[in-house]
Write an enzyme that holds these catalytic residues in place. Structure first.
Site, PDB file in Angstrom:
ATOM      1  N   HIS A 257       1.384  -1.262   0.196  1.00 20.93           N
ATOM      2  CA  HIS A 257      -0.105   0.325   0.011  1.00 20.93           C
ATOM      3  C   HIS A 257       0.816   1.394  -0.020  1.00 20.93           C
ATOM      4  O   HIS A 257       0.134   2.419  -0.476  1.00 20.93           O
ATOM      5  CB  HIS A 257      -1.435   0.045   1.332  1.00 20.93           C
ATOM      6  CG  HIS A 257      -0.504   0.288   2.427  1.00 20.93           C
ATOM      7  ND1 HIS A 257       0.405  -0.432   2.993  1.00 20.93           N
ATOM      8  CD2 HIS A 257      -0.469   1.291   3.429  1.00 20.93           C
ATOM      9  CE1 HIS A 257       1.125   0.078   4.690  1.00 20.93           C
ATOM     10  NE2 HIS A 257       0.292   1.145   4.267  1.00 20.93           N
ATOM     11  N   ASP A 258       2.383   0.774   0.788  1.00 19.92           N
ATOM     12  CA  ASP A 258       2.892   2.256   0.552  1.00 19.92           C
ATOM     13  C   ASP A 258       4.049   2.610  -0.485  1.00 19.92           C
ATOM     14  O   ASP A 258       4.821   3.056  -0.139  1.00 19.92           O
ATOM     15  CB  ASP A 258       3.570   2.575   2.062  1.00 19.92           C
ATOM     16  CG  ASP A 258       3.099   3.339   3.195  1.00 19.92           C
ATOM     17  OD1 ASP A 258       1.229   3.966   2.194  1.00 19.92           O
ATOM     18  OD2 ASP A 258       2.889   3.505   4.000  1.00 19.92           O
ATOM     19  N   LYS A 261       6.243   5.924  -1.714  1.00 20.33           N
ATOM     20  CA  LYS A 261       7.102   5.873  -0.813  1.00 20.33           C
ATOM     21  C   LYS A 261       8.447   6.052  -1.008  1.00 20.33           C
ATOM     22  O   LYS A 261       9.201   7.051  -0.588  1.00 20.33           O
ATOM     23  CB  LYS A 261       6.368   5.538   0.980  1.00 20.33           C
ATOM     24  CG  LYS A 261       5.517   6.029   1.585  1.00 20.33           C
ATOM     25  CD  LYS A 261       5.673   6.018   3.435  1.00 20.33           C
ATOM     26  CE  LYS A 261       4.401   6.636   3.912  1.00 20.33           C
ATOM     27  NZ  LYS A 261       3.945   5.416   5.057  1.00 20.33           N
ATOM     28  N   HIS A 286       2.627  10.097  -2.111  1.00 20.52           N
ATOM     29  CA  HIS A 286       2.583   8.920  -2.028  1.00 20.52           C
ATOM     30  C   HIS A 286       1.315   8.079  -2.422  1.00 20.52           C
ATOM     31  O   HIS A 286       1.331   6.600  -3.309  1.00 20.52           O
ATOM     32  CB  HIS A 286       2.991   7.865  -1.274  1.00 20.52           C
ATOM     33  CG  HIS A 286       2.420   7.732   0.718  1.00 20.52           C
ATOM     34  ND1 HIS A 286       1.755   9.039   1.273  1.00 20.52           N
ATOM     35  CD2 HIS A 286       1.703   6.867   0.675  1.00 20.52           C
ATOM     36  CE1 HIS A 286       1.705   8.350   1.690  1.00 20.52           C
ATOM     37  NE2 HIS A 286       1.061   6.886   1.538  1.00 20.52           N
ATOM     38  N   HIS A 310      -5.691   3.904   0.576  1.00 23.53           N
ATOM     39  CA  HIS A 310      -5.895   3.243   2.250  1.00 23.53           C
ATOM     40  C   HIS A 310      -5.923   4.826   3.118  1.00 23.53           C
ATOM     41  O   HIS A 310      -6.020   4.712   4.247  1.00 23.53           O
ATOM     42  CB  HIS A 310      -4.870   2.657   2.640  1.00 23.53           C
ATOM     43  CG  HIS A 310      -2.774   3.302   2.033  1.00 23.53           C
ATOM     44  ND1 HIS A 310      -2.483   3.171   1.197  1.00 23.53           N
ATOM     45  CD2 HIS A 310      -2.981   4.642   3.370  1.00 23.53           C
ATOM     46  CE1 HIS A 310      -1.570   3.801   1.516  1.00 23.53           C
ATOM     47  NE2 HIS A 310      -1.488   4.549   2.583  1.00 23.53           N
ATOM     48  N   HIS A 311      -5.161   5.738   2.775  1.00 25.48           N
ATOM     49  CA  HIS A 311      -5.623   7.260   3.262  1.00 25.48           C
ATOM     50  C   HIS A 311      -7.357   8.034   2.693  1.00 25.48           C
ATOM     51  O   HIS A 311      -7.473   9.410   3.126  1.00 25.48           O
ATOM     52  CB  HIS A 311      -5.085   8.114   2.951  1.00 25.48           C
ATOM     53  CG  HIS A 311      -3.098   8.718   3.009  1.00 25.48           C
ATOM     54  ND1 HIS A 311      -3.137   7.910   4.919  1.00 25.48           N
ATOM     55  CD2 HIS A 311      -1.940   7.602   2.068  1.00 25.48           C
ATOM     56  CE1 HIS A 311      -2.296   7.457   4.755  1.00 25.48           C
ATOM     57  NE2 HIS A 311      -1.625   7.167   3.858  1.00 25.48           N
ATOM     58  N   ASP A 339      -4.609   1.038   8.231  1.00 27.01           N
ATOM     59  CA  ASP A 339      -3.122   1.705   8.777  1.00 27.01           C
ATOM     60  C   ASP A 339      -3.121   2.563   9.506  1.00 27.01           C
ATOM     61  O   ASP A 339      -2.111   2.589  10.410  1.00 27.01           O
ATOM     62  CB  ASP A 339      -3.297   2.192   6.828  1.00 27.01           C
ATOM     63  CG  ASP A 339      -2.422   2.579   6.895  1.00 27.01           C
ATOM     64  OD1 ASP A 339      -1.475   3.012   6.860  1.00 27.01           O
ATOM     65  OD2 ASP A 339      -2.723   4.624   6.401  1.00 27.01           O
TER      66      ASP A 339
HETATM   67 FE   LIG Z   1      -0.006   5.897   2.936  1.00 29.29          FE
END
Ligand SMILES: [Fe+2]
Ligand SMILES: [Fe+2]
Ligand SMILES: [Fe+2]
Length: 416
Positions: A257-258, A261, A286, A310-311, A339
């Protein structure tokens, strides 16, 4: 999730690695393309070439935890350490030994090998391809023929067989033309390896390797992705709304998911002071980058939608797209809760994880504000001890993996 081709997954990961620095743009694809051209001339077996594909697409993966100036990868400094860290990553993720060996030796000179080194020749091809690409992208950008002529003089660095194969590259007009176009290189490699489909175990192993890489960029989040993967899979399972395939998809979405980044500068990720609005928007970028990268992998539609959202928040105040309410599916709502839960409860170098009661208080208040889904939060609250135990177990395992990795690279990766 439909079947995933090995080539497509590696291509997606190599794209993510290249985003760490503009200096690296296209490097992994070109090294793969050139090393396969050499392997073809050397008539290496298809099994060896498949291992070479994996190794060359990931060869500089060990640079991520080193916080090294990525120009060092292209030029000569710090070679041994990123090779060793990459090897340790691949080894702890359970990748086949030839792949680990080739990553370890992608800067090894031919004269340093012993007679017992079985993967010396394919590793030497990758080394030669790496140096070819470095020379091709240098400021003077000499012609391939001139670069080949220079490398031909390095008799101790390359095997006689590789040098012979190299001598035929410069006059290959097709190859020179393809080198100008990432799409042509990609199509060519897909035509060679497109039929290789990943089994479920291999798929999860490779995604696990990559999630370690993402997390290793900063010790602040050294085991975060694995924590999110376990928490969200368990919540989805507890919801009784998913089959086995969905659970695997959720796990992979959590692992990756990240992924976006990787493109954020470390100074911002680890900035000890408050972020400026511009830095905050760079951090928030990201999520969009995760969507793009995951969306570039055929067959990853759900992984992209679940992992890349997810954000997002139910009331539309989230990012990257401010999606609200009904447009956020159950898995998206679950990963958003997982998360936050993982971020609050995990230990970080600068603070211990928050006690469960306090973390749940915050998460419940986020549900009241319509950021998070109240039913998912209630599901978490009902099972919080069990979910937390699984999260802790997974993150401890990941932390232990990092210790092993650091030991394998002589502790330097952790210290750098
Ligand atoms: Fe994230
Ligand atoms: Fe390298
Ligand atoms: Fe490289």
């Amino acid at each position: 999730m439909r079947s995933i081709r090995l080539f497509d997954l590696l291509m997606g990961f190599s794209r993510a690695l290249d985003m760490v620095s503009p200096v690296l743009a296209g490097h992994h694809l070109r090294v793969t393309f050139l090393s396969q051209a050499l392997a073809e001339r050397l008539r290496l077996s298809s099994a060896t070439r498949k291992y070479m594909l994996m190794a060359s697409m990931l060869h500089d993966i060990g640079a991520i935890p080193l916080k090294s100036d990525t120009r060092d990868l292209i030029f000569e400094h710090n070679k041994a350490l990123h090779c060793r860290a990459g090897w340790a990553f691949c080894k702890t993720a359970g990748l086949p030994r030839p792949v680990c060996d080739m990553v370890l030796n992608h800067h090894t000179e031919w004269c340093s090998y012993g007679a017992e080194d079985q993967n010396a020749l394919p590793a030497n091809c990758i080394h030669m391809a790496d140096r070819l690409d470095v020379a091709l992208r240098s400021r003077q950008a000499p012609a391939l023929r001139d670069i080949c002529a220079t490398l031909m003089t390095k008799q101790s660095e390359y095997s006689p067989a590789c040098l012979k194969a190299l001598s035929s590259l410069a006059d290959d007009a097709d190859l020179v033309a393809r080198l100008q176009s990432p799409q042509c290189m990609q199509d060519h490699l897909a035509s060679l390896f497109g039929a290789v489909i990943l089994g479920p175990v291999q798929l999860v192993d490779l995604c696990g390797l990559f999630s370690q890489t993402i997390d290793s960029k900063s010790p602040f989040t050294a085991t975060h992705s694995l924590g999110v993967a376990h928490t969200s899979r368990m919540l989805l399972k507890l919801s009784r709304m998913a089959d086995h395939n969905d659970l695997t998809t959720m796990f992979i979405a959590g692992l990756l998911h990240d992924i976006g980044k990787l493109a954020i500068p470390l100074e911002i990720l680890e900035k000890p002071a408050a972020l400026t609005p511009e830095e905050l928007s760079q951090i928030q970028q990201h999520a969009e980058t995760s969507l793009d990268l995951l969306g570039s992998i055929p067959g990853f539609t759900c992984v992209r939608d679940w992992g890349g959202r997810h954000h997002e928040r139910l009331d539309g105040t989230g990012y990257p797209h401010g999606i609200r309410g009904a447009k956020l599916s159950l898995p998206m709502r679950i990963i958003a809760v997982a998360d936050v839960f993982t971020a609050l409860t995990e230990d970080r170098p600068y603070r211990a994880g928050m006690p469960l009661a306090k973390a749940m208080e915050i998460i419940e208040s986020m549900a009241e504000l319509c950021y998070l889904d109240e039913n998912v939060v209630a599901l978490l609250a009902d099972n919080v001890l069990q979910v937390n135990r699984a999260r802790i177990r997974a993150q401890r395992r990941a932390a232990a993996n990092f210790v092993v990795m650091r030991r394998l690279c002589g502790d330097s990766a952790g210290a750098a």
